[in-house]
Design an enzyme around this catalytic site. Structure first.
Site, PDB file in Angstrom:
ATOM      1  CG  HIS A 127      26.626  41.233  91.014  1.00 10.47           C
ATOM      2  ND1 HIS A 127      26.107  41.360  92.273  1.00 10.47           N
ATOM      3  CD2 HIS A 127      27.670  42.083  90.952  1.00 10.47           C
ATOM      4  CE1 HIS A 127      26.797  42.271  92.937  1.00 10.47           C
ATOM      5  NE2 HIS A 127      27.753  42.731  92.166  1.00 10.47           N
ATOM      6  CG  ASP A 132      24.077  38.455  92.300  1.00 10.64           C
ATOM      7  OD1 ASP A 132      25.165  38.000  92.684  1.00 10.64           O
ATOM      8  OD2 ASP A 132      23.789  39.665  92.274  1.00 10.64           O
TER       9      ASP A 132
HETATM   10  C1  XLS Z   1      30.803  45.962  96.902  1.00  7.38           C
HETATM   11  C2  XLS Z   1      29.890  46.718  96.066  1.00  7.38           C
HETATM   12  C3  XLS Z   1      29.036  45.861  95.141  1.00  7.38           C
HETATM   13  C4  XLS Z   1      28.421  46.703  94.065  1.00  7.38           C
HETATM   14  C5  XLS Z   1      27.889  45.903  92.914  1.00  7.38           C
HETATM   15  O1  XLS Z   1      31.300  46.413  97.905  1.00  7.38           O
HETATM   16  O2  XLS Z   1      29.101  47.524  96.870  1.00  7.38           O
HETATM   17  O3  XLS Z   1      28.073  45.197  95.875  1.00  7.38           O
HETATM   18  O4  XLS Z   1      27.394  47.496  94.556  1.00  7.38           O
HETATM   19  O5  XLS Z   1      28.866  45.153  92.297  1.00  7.38           O
END
Ligand code: XLS
Ligand code: NI
Ligand code: NI
Length: 441
Positions: free
Chosen positions: A105, A108
């Site tokens: 993200h 991140d």
């Molecule tokens: C949350 C999601 C997230 C997505 C990316 O539960 O899995 O991690 O994969 O935003």
């Protein structure tokens, strides 16, 4: 053991394939990247990816307690200096593990600044370093995404917020996130609707919110085309968490949404095992639904705990699960832009850096076994042959007529009046088929 190098994981060597008889916990027993299965190497089939949010940023906090993770390189800040250090940590990890991809993200990798302009500047600075590290190591970006759920501005959602300014902010953020994904040659871009849902319908205009979400995705497609980004867009279904009801609840709901708003040609699905479980489905079900629509793109590889009703994001170790997944993937003809992305975190109790290696090694080995087993089941052919024969009545005669649209209700009535009645003539043989699967596991 080979001599370990570099700063952040000084005791960890490059992880090697040592075969099923190895007892070295820091070696692959089944994932042999160059081994060929059904005409492609394991590396090409599985396309493993490490998630920045769990593996690099996860502090192992839960609802009841603070993080427990020991990460000697962390200085307790979210500074730009720390962000740069984390890129080095991430790429040392990726290199030593031998994972060909990662995913992140926007937030991140780089911290938010005082305003959007400063935030974008932070991101640009880190993207430069990510790019250098990608070039140095050959590791690629499987997909990028934007965090539209952590900051308080997104309390009521992002694209589905009641506040139009929030929609605008989210649009600006996603615009930038797509651009940096493009810059880093990402193979895809994910939309997971973090807070796109509702907690109560008493304050919610559901139809208006869904239309806003569709508008948002159309704008994203327009921008993608405008900048020439060729990566694949994905929607990631999840039924709940953080909201009670998410608009992207499962594969079927997402497909219907995409179809209703004329988005299906521009999106595929990124399916996650734990989300399937929360939706009351198996991962196999979700995959087959997506594959039937020609819309399976990528997978978030993890697993839930069936005794816990939330997204525990555990590393997958169940060979039945990975076999089912790989059977579907092979049946589909393999990934194109997608991959096996470990959206998974070590347990709060597994707080040492080495646990990150054990976790990924275990997940990669579990998938490698799933791949080999699935290929063996396909080579054996009994399962496919059983299914073929089960539907044989559709291949000729009345079945073929129905399938080709040449039989009306009237024709079928005439056919049955002549035949009189039918009796069930073939067993489903579930137990036999389960036994056959077990022959290979
Ligand atoms: C949350 C999601 C997230 C997505 C990316 O539960 O899995 O991690 O994969 O935003
Ligand atoms: Ni996910
Ligand atoms: Ni998840």
């Amino acid at each position: 053991m080979k001599k370990a190098t570099k700063a952040f994981f000084p005791d960890i060597p490059k992880i090697q394939y040592e075969g099923p008889n190895s007892r070295n916990p820091l070696a692959f027993k089944h994932y042999n990247p160059d081994e060929v299965v059904e005409g492609k190497t394991m590396k090409e089939h599985l396309r493993f990816s490490v998630t920045y949010w769990h593996t690099i940023r996860g502090q192992l906090a839960d609802m009841f307690g603070v993080g427990t993770a020991l990460r000697p390189w962390e200085d307790g800040t979210n500074s730009m200096k720390m962000a740069e250090t984390r890129v080095r940590v991430a790429f040392e990890f990726l290199e030593k593990l031998g994972a060909p991809f990662y995913a992140f993200h926007d937030r991140d990798v780089a911290p938010e600044g005082r305003n959007l302009r400063e935030t974008n500047r932070n991101l640009d600075a880190i993207v430069k370093i990510l790019k250098q590290e990608q070039q140095r190591t050959g590791v690629k970006l499987l997909w990028g995404t934007a965090c539209l759920f952590a900051h308080p501005r997104y309390v009521h959602g992002a694209a589905t917020s009641c506040n139009a300014d929030v929609f605008a902010y989210a649009a600006a953020q996603v615009k930038k996130a797509i651009e940096v994904t493009h810059e880093l040659k990402g193979e895809g871009y994910v939309f997971w609707g973090g807070r796109e849902g509702y907690s109560t319908l008493w304050n919610t205009d559901l139809k208006r919110e869904m239309e806003h979400l569709a508008r948002f995705l159309h704008l994203a497609v327009d921008h993608k085309k405008a900048i020439g980004f060729k990566g694949q867009f994905y929607i990631e279904p999840k039924p709940k968490e953080p909201t009670k009801h998410q608009y992207d609840s499962d594969a079927a709901a997402c497909l219907n949404f995409l179809r209703e708003y004329d988005l299906l040609k521009d999106f595929k699905l990124n399916l996650e095992t734990n989300h399937a479980t929360l939706a009351g489905h198996t991962m196999q079900h979700e995959m087959e639904v997506a594959i039937a629509a020609g819309a399976l793109g990528s997978i978030d590889a993890n697993t839930g705990d069936l005794l816990l009703g939330w997204d525990t994001d555990q590393f997958p170790t169940n060979i039945y699960l990975t076999t089912e997944i790989m059977l579907s993937i092979l049946h589909m003809g393999g990934f194109t832009t997608g991959g096996t992305n470990f959206d998974a975190k070590v347990r709060r109790e597994s707080f040492e850096p080495v646990d990150l290696f054990y976790a990924h090694i275990g997940g990669m080995d579990a998938f490698a076994r799933g791949l080999k087993i699935a290929a063996a089941i396909r080579k054996d052919g009994r399962l496919a042959e059983f299914i073929r024969q089960r539907y044989a009545s559709w291949d000729t005669g009345i079945g073929a007529k129905i399938e080709s649209g040449k039989a009306s209700f009237k024709d079928l009535e005439a056919y049955m009046l002549k035949r009189g009645d039918i009796t069930p003539n073939t067993s489903g043989r579930q137990e036999l088929l389960e036994n056959i699967i077990n022959e290979f596991i």
